[in-house]
Design a protein around this motif. Structure first.
Motif, mmCIF file in Angstrom:
data_model
loop_
_atom_site.group_PDB
_atom_site.id
_atom_site.type_symbol
_atom_site.label_atom_id
_atom_site.label_comp_id
_atom_site.label_asym_id
_atom_site.label_seq_id
_atom_site.Cartn_x
_atom_site.Cartn_y
_atom_site.Cartn_z
ATOM 1 N N PRO A 1 14.122 7.526 3.745
ATOM 2 C CA PRO A 1 13.802 6.107 3.522
ATOM 3 C C PRO A 1 13.179 5.434 4.755
ATOM 4 C CG PRO A 1 15.895 6.612 2.511
ATOM 5 C CD PRO A 1 15.510 7.827 3.331
ATOM 6 N N LEU A 2 13.627 5.798 5.959
ATOM 7 C CA LEU A 2 13.046 5.237 7.171
ATOM 8 C C LEU A 2 11.594 5.694 7.328
ATOM 9 C CD1 LEU A 2 13.157 3.689 9.843
ATOM 10 C CD2 LEU A 2 14.195 5.729 10.876
ATOM 11 N N TYR A 3 11.335 6.983 7.096
ATOM 12 C CA TYR A 3 9.971 7.492 7.206
ATOM 13 C C TYR A 3 9.052 6.749 6.231
ATOM 14 C CZ TYR A 3 11.331 11.548 10.050
ATOM 15 O OH TYR A 3 11.773 12.366 11.053
ATOM 16 N N LEU A 4 9.506 6.576 5.016
ATOM 17 C CA LEU A 4 8.668 5.912 4.015
ATOM 18 C C LEU A 4 8.496 4.426 4.321
ATOM 19 C CD1 LEU A 4 9.803 7.760 0.785
ATOM 20 C CD2 LEU A 4 7.650 8.044 2.056
ATOM 21 N N ALA A 5 9.502 3.789 4.890
ATOM 22 C CA ALA A 5 9.355 2.388 5.292
ATOM 23 C C ALA A 5 8.333 2.264 6.426
ATOM 24 C CB ALA A 5 10.707 1.812 5.720
ATOM 25 N N ARG A 6 8.378 3.191 7.357
ATOM 26 C CA ARG A 6 7.401 3.183 8.453
ATOM 27 C C ARG A 6 6.002 3.470 7.924
ATOM 28 N NH1 ARG A 6 9.411 3.746 13.863
ATOM 29 N NH2 ARG A 6 7.590 5.030 14.315
ATOM 30 N N TYR A 7 5.907 4.365 6.949
ATOM 31 C CA TYR A 7 4.622 4.665 6.304
ATOM 32 C C TYR A 7 4.090 3.412 5.604
ATOM 33 C CZ TYR A 7 1.515 6.435 2.654
ATOM 34 O OH TYR A 7 0.465 6.624 1.802
ATOM 35 N N GLN A 8 4.937 2.720 4.858
ATOM 36 C CA GLN A 8 4.502 1.492 4.189
ATOM 37 C C GLN A 8 4.006 0.468 5.203
ATOM 38 O OE1 GLN A 8 7.995 0.606 1.636
ATOM 39 N NE2 GLN A 8 6.443 0.297 0.048
#
Length: 162
Positions: free
Chosen positions: A145-152
């Motif tokens: 979830p952190l990786y995807l939040a940073r990606y967003q």
């Protein structure tokens, strides 16, 4: 988040980019992977996802040292990126590559210039004893979830600090 019956972890996000731009933004893993997720003895200078099948996924330290923690299994712009997860339940690089899992990221156009990005971390049971703790570890807020939040944030032009 969805835990699949086979133990896979699935997450998805929508981004306001067309499929091709969403794909290429994800390849900039250096801007997505948190620096504190580090198995090197020194701080990370950069994280690299080599853009071809057979390439490596690795962190390079400020002293030039390298920690290879994945292998590119699929690189199909603008549809799919897949790489091995060569990190064991002890959070160290796995020496037995038969005991690694896989991360697949797919990019599906939603229309109106938006893309759904789905990340599936599968075959976690290949890691052997303790694989459930790894599954749980990648599924918490500071995992995928952190990786995807940073990606967003990256896709919105929010650069943040390293």
């Amino acid at each position: 988040m969805t835990l699949e019956p086979d133990g896979s972890v699935r997450h998805h996000v929508a981004v306001d980019l067309p499929q091709e731009q969403a794909f290429w933004a994800f390849t900039d893993l250096d801007r997505i992977k948190p620096r504190e997720h580090n198995m090197l003895a020194v701080p990370i200078e950069r994280t690299v996802l080599e853009q071809h099948v057979g390439g490596d996924v690795y962190d390079q330290g400020v002293d030039g040292s390298v920690c290879r923690w994945g292998r590119v299994l699929a690189f199909d712009p603008p549809n799919t990126i897949a790489f091995s997860w060569d990190i064991g339940p002890d959070w160290q690089v796995a020496t037995d590559l038969e005991r690694t899992s896989e991360v697949e990221v797919t990019f599906t156009p939603d229309g109106d210039g938006r893309t759904t990005v789905t990340l599936v971390h599968r075959h976690l049971d290949r890691h052997g004893a303790g694989w459930e703790s790894m599954r749980d570890g990648v599924d918490v807020d500071d995992g995928w979830p952190l990786y995807l939040a940073r990606y967003q944030a990256l896709t919105r032009g929010e650069h943040g600090s390293r």
